[in-house]
Design a protein around this motif. Structure first.
Motif, PDB file in Angstrom:
ATOM      1  N   ASN A  34     -29.097 -12.877  36.576  1.00  9.62           N
ATOM      2  CA  ASN A  34     -27.196 -13.622  37.870  1.00  9.62           C
ATOM      3  C   ASN A  34     -26.080 -12.318  38.319  1.00  9.62           C
ATOM      4  O   ASN A  34     -26.703 -11.265  37.563  1.00  9.62           O
ATOM      5  CB  ASN A  34     -26.779 -14.590  37.003  1.00  9.62           C
ATOM      6  N   LYS A  35     -25.544 -12.722  39.080  1.00  8.75           N
ATOM      7  CA  LYS A  35     -24.805 -11.632  39.581  1.00  8.75           C
ATOM      8  C   LYS A  35     -23.197 -12.548  39.674  1.00  8.75           C
ATOM      9  O   LYS A  35     -23.075 -13.659  39.604  1.00  8.75           O
ATOM     10  CB  LYS A  35     -24.658 -11.220  40.640  1.00  8.75           C
ATOM     11  N   THR A  36     -21.810 -11.686  39.325  1.00  9.61           N
ATOM     12  CA  THR A  36     -20.766 -12.356  39.639  1.00  9.61           C
ATOM     13  C   THR A  36     -20.689 -12.097  41.076  1.00  9.61           C
ATOM     14  O   THR A  36     -20.508 -11.282  42.021  1.00  9.61           O
ATOM     15  CB  THR A  36     -19.598 -11.438  39.291  1.00  9.61           C
ATOM     16  N   VAL A  37     -20.246 -12.684  41.892  1.00  6.99           N
ATOM     17  CA  VAL A  37     -19.640 -12.955  42.936  1.00  6.99           C
ATOM     18  C   VAL A  37     -18.212 -13.199  43.810  1.00  6.99           C
ATOM     19  O   VAL A  37     -17.449 -14.071  42.761  1.00  6.99           O
ATOM     20  CB  VAL A  37     -20.762 -14.022  44.059  1.00  6.99           C
ATOM     21  N   ARG A  38     -17.146 -13.135  44.417  1.00  8.08           N
ATOM     22  CA  ARG A  38     -15.806 -12.487  44.875  1.00  8.08           C
ATOM     23  C   ARG A  38     -16.060 -13.124  45.463  1.00  8.08           C
ATOM     24  O   ARG A  38     -16.513 -13.019  47.165  1.00  8.08           O
ATOM     25  CB  ARG A  38     -15.349 -11.389  44.337  1.00  8.08           C
TER      26      ARG A  38
ATOM     27  N   ASP B 282     -11.341 -15.183  43.744  1.00  9.26           N
ATOM     28  CA  ASP B 282     -12.375 -16.017  43.178  1.00  9.26           C
ATOM     29  C   ASP B 282     -13.471 -15.395  42.542  1.00  9.26           C
ATOM     30  O   ASP B 282     -14.594 -15.369  43.033  1.00  9.26           O
ATOM     31  CB  ASP B 282     -12.508 -17.494  43.692  1.00  9.26           C
ATOM     32  N   LYS B 283     -13.772 -15.447  41.668  1.00  6.93           N
ATOM     33  CA  LYS B 283     -15.216 -14.657  41.078  1.00  6.93           C
ATOM     34  C   LYS B 283     -15.513 -16.880  40.468  1.00  6.93           C
ATOM     35  O   LYS B 283     -15.293 -16.861  39.497  1.00  6.93           O
ATOM     36  CB  LYS B 283     -14.387 -13.866  39.850  1.00  6.93           C
ATOM     37  N   ARG B 284     -17.377 -15.544  40.586  1.00  5.33           N
ATOM     38  CA  ARG B 284     -17.767 -16.967  39.877  1.00  5.33           C
ATOM     39  C   ARG B 284     -19.786 -16.312  40.014  1.00  5.33           C
ATOM     40  O   ARG B 284     -19.620 -15.271  40.407  1.00  5.33           O
ATOM     41  CB  ARG B 284     -18.294 -18.117  40.666  1.00  5.33           C
ATOM     42  N   ARG B 285     -19.701 -16.461  38.741  1.00  5.57           N
ATOM     43  CA  ARG B 285     -21.731 -16.185  38.481  1.00  5.57           C
ATOM     44  C   ARG B 285     -22.657 -17.248  38.941  1.00  5.57           C
ATOM     45  O   ARG B 285     -22.471 -18.526  39.748  1.00  5.57           O
ATOM     46  CB  ARG B 285     -21.709 -16.542  36.851  1.00  5.57           C
ATOM     47  N   SER B 286     -23.007 -16.573  40.178  1.00  2.94           N
ATOM     48  CA  SER B 286     -24.467 -17.272  40.808  1.00  2.94           C
ATOM     49  C   SER B 286     -25.645 -16.640  40.304  1.00  2.94           C
ATOM     50  O   SER B 286     -26.085 -15.129  40.144  1.00  2.94           O
ATOM     51  CB  SER B 286     -23.989 -16.798  42.433  1.00  2.94           C
TER      52      SER B 286
END
Length: 146
Positions: A17-21, A27-31
């Motif tokens: 998983n990675k954090t996308v912004r 806004d930050k989300r885990r993907s």
């Protein structure tokens, strides 16, 4: 049962998983993301092939990156059958398949995810109550739009 009775083994590799912004609103989300899957799968096919752990490998991918692995496994006298979506199928990989490629497009109606209402029927009532408190299936799946 699959491994012992049918001599069938399946490997599912974990996703990273990675954090996308979001560039617009920050806004930050885990993907979830694939990381090293191609190399891990190719290595496993080669090792198991060299150990004669299978007669036929079923590769569920159309990625040309597997072409040399498929050729190497077949050079050991083993079979590799390819299953893929038509749009992602490399023609070179299709030609190396030990039999006609199984196209997932042709099986779409059989393998397609059922509507949310049908999925909810399959969930035990206690778990369903918890999930309903968290929001509908659609709300939990919603993609970020800014």
């Amino acid at each position: 049962m699959l491994k012992n009775d049918l001599h069938y083994e399946m490997t599912v590799f974990p996703l990273g998983n990675k954090t996308v912004r979001c560039k617009k609103c920050d806004d930050k989300r885990r993907s979830y993301t694939e990381k090293g899957i191609d190399v891990a799968l190719a290595t496993k096919m080669l090792v198991l092939g060299n150990n004669r752990a299978f007669e036929t490998a079923i590769l569920v991918s159309g990625d040309k990156d597997y072409l040399e692995t498929v050729k190497a496994v077949k050079s050991l006298g083993l079979r590799v059958e390819v299953v893929s979506w038509k749009r992602s199928l490399s023609q070179e990989l299709a030609q190396e398949s030990s039999r006609n490629v199984v196209l997932l497009d042709d099986l779409k109606a059989e393998i397609e995810k059922p509507p949310d209402a049908e999925i909810e029927k399959l969930i035990p009532e206690e778990e369903g109550q918890i999930l309903r408190k968290l929001g509908s299936w659609h709300e939990r799946r919603q993609i970020h739009n800014c």
